[in-house]
Design a protein around this motif. Structure first.
Motif, PDB file in Angstrom:
ATOM      1  N   ALA A 148       0.746  -1.271   0.062  1.00 19.17           N
ATOM      2  CA  ALA A 148       0.123   0.000  -0.027  1.00 19.17           C
ATOM      3  C   ALA A 148       0.865   1.123   0.048  1.00 19.17           C
ATOM      4  O   ALA A 148       0.631   2.256  -0.642  1.00 19.17           O
ATOM      5  CB  ALA A 148      -0.835  -0.184   1.307  1.00 19.17           C
ATOM      6  N   GLU A 149       2.045   1.165   0.617  1.00 25.94           N
ATOM      7  CA  GLU A 149       2.830   2.394   0.998  1.00 25.94           C
ATOM      8  C   GLU A 149       3.301   2.710  -0.497  1.00 25.94           C
ATOM      9  O   GLU A 149       3.903   3.852  -0.876  1.00 25.94           O
ATOM     10  CB  GLU A 149       3.845   2.222   2.040  1.00 25.94           C
ATOM     11  N   LEU A 150       4.034   1.449  -1.245  1.00 30.54           N
ATOM     12  CA  LEU A 150       4.695   1.542  -2.428  1.00 30.54           C
ATOM     13  C   LEU A 150       3.590   2.064  -3.478  1.00 30.54           C
ATOM     14  O   LEU A 150       4.120   3.007  -4.076  1.00 30.54           O
ATOM     15  CB  LEU A 150       4.972   0.075  -2.635  1.00 30.54           C
ATOM     16  N   ALA A 151       2.410   1.672  -3.506  1.00 27.92           N
ATOM     17  CA  ALA A 151       1.504   2.129  -4.404  1.00 27.92           C
ATOM     18  C   ALA A 151       0.955   3.686  -4.389  1.00 27.92           C
ATOM     19  O   ALA A 151       1.027   4.339  -5.347  1.00 27.92           O
ATOM     20  CB  ALA A 151       0.281   1.179  -4.277  1.00 27.92           C
ATOM     21  N   GLY A 152       1.055   3.861  -3.169  1.00 28.63           N
ATOM     22  CA  GLY A 152       0.438   5.369  -2.607  1.00 28.63           C
ATOM     23  C   GLY A 152       1.834   6.161  -2.910  1.00 28.63           C
ATOM     24  O   GLY A 152       1.598   7.458  -3.760  1.00 28.63           O
ATOM     25  N   GLN A 153       2.906   6.219  -2.668  1.00 27.00           N
ATOM     26  CA  GLN A 153       4.037   6.864  -2.971  1.00 27.00           C
ATOM     27  C   GLN A 153       4.363   6.695  -4.607  1.00 27.00           C
ATOM     28  O   GLN A 153       4.451   8.021  -5.302  1.00 27.00           O
ATOM     29  CB  GLN A 153       5.447   6.462  -2.227  1.00 27.00           C
ATOM     30  N   MET A 154       4.208   5.888  -5.261  1.00 27.04           N
ATOM     31  CA  MET A 154       4.338   5.686  -6.759  1.00 27.04           C
ATOM     32  C   MET A 154       3.303   6.544  -7.198  1.00 27.04           C
ATOM     33  O   MET A 154       3.605   7.385  -8.243  1.00 27.04           O
ATOM     34  CB  MET A 154       4.416   4.559  -7.273  1.00 27.04           C
TER      35      MET A 154
END
Length: 161
Positions: free
Chosen positions: A105-111
């Motif tokens: 979720a953090e990876l998707a959000g930041q990207m």
């Protein structure tokens, strides 16, 4: 010892500790390879093996902090340590809750925030590639390892994004 050297030693100790996965005070060949890649060096398997043999003053098959310092400090420069700090800064920008791991979720959000939204498939592939130990999250070491492969492209993307 100059102030710069003592600062470099402190940073080197932090880096060493980050890559000492089992916290036994020494680096295996794999941990050494990951550490060197995080510093922007890309040694081959043979070079790592030779380096380990040359650095391993006590002959125990792993590298202790003083052996690393002995070998690296004369050649280390500010730029390398700055790269490591930048890498940690980038890692922290992804690790939104600051728990030391990047979730899907953090990876998707930041990207997405950087203007590069991911499809579910892209996200799954990125997580699978980066999550070496299969625990479902990306640690700093896994992050550094994956960036070692494409750090220049990636940091360019992050810095400009």
């Amino acid at each position: 010892m100059t102030k710069i050297q003592s600062e470099q030693l402190k940073q080197l100790r932090d880096i060493f500790n980050r890559f000492d996965m089992d916290r036994d005070g020494s680096l295996t060949q794999l941990e050494l390879a990951a550490l060197l890649r995080s510093l922007g060096l890309k040694p081959s398997g043979d070079q790592i093996h030779t380096m380990l043999a040359n650095m391993d003053a006590n002959g125990n098959g792993s590298i202790e902090f003083d052996e690393l310092v002995e070998t690296i400090l004369p050649d280390i420069n500010e730029e390398i340590l700055i790269n490591q700090d930048q890498l940690m800064e980038v890692f922290r920008s992804f690790d939104r809750d600051g728990n030391g791991y990047i979730t899907a979720a953090e990876l998707a959000g930041q990207m997405a925030k950087m203007g590069h939204p991911l499809t579910y498939r892209e996200l799954s592939e990125m997580m699978r590639e980066a999550d070496v130990n299969g625990d479902g999250v990306i640690s700093f070491n896994e992050f550094a390892h994956i960036l070692g492969k494409s750090a220049v492209d990636y940091l360019g993307l992050v810095v400009s994004g």
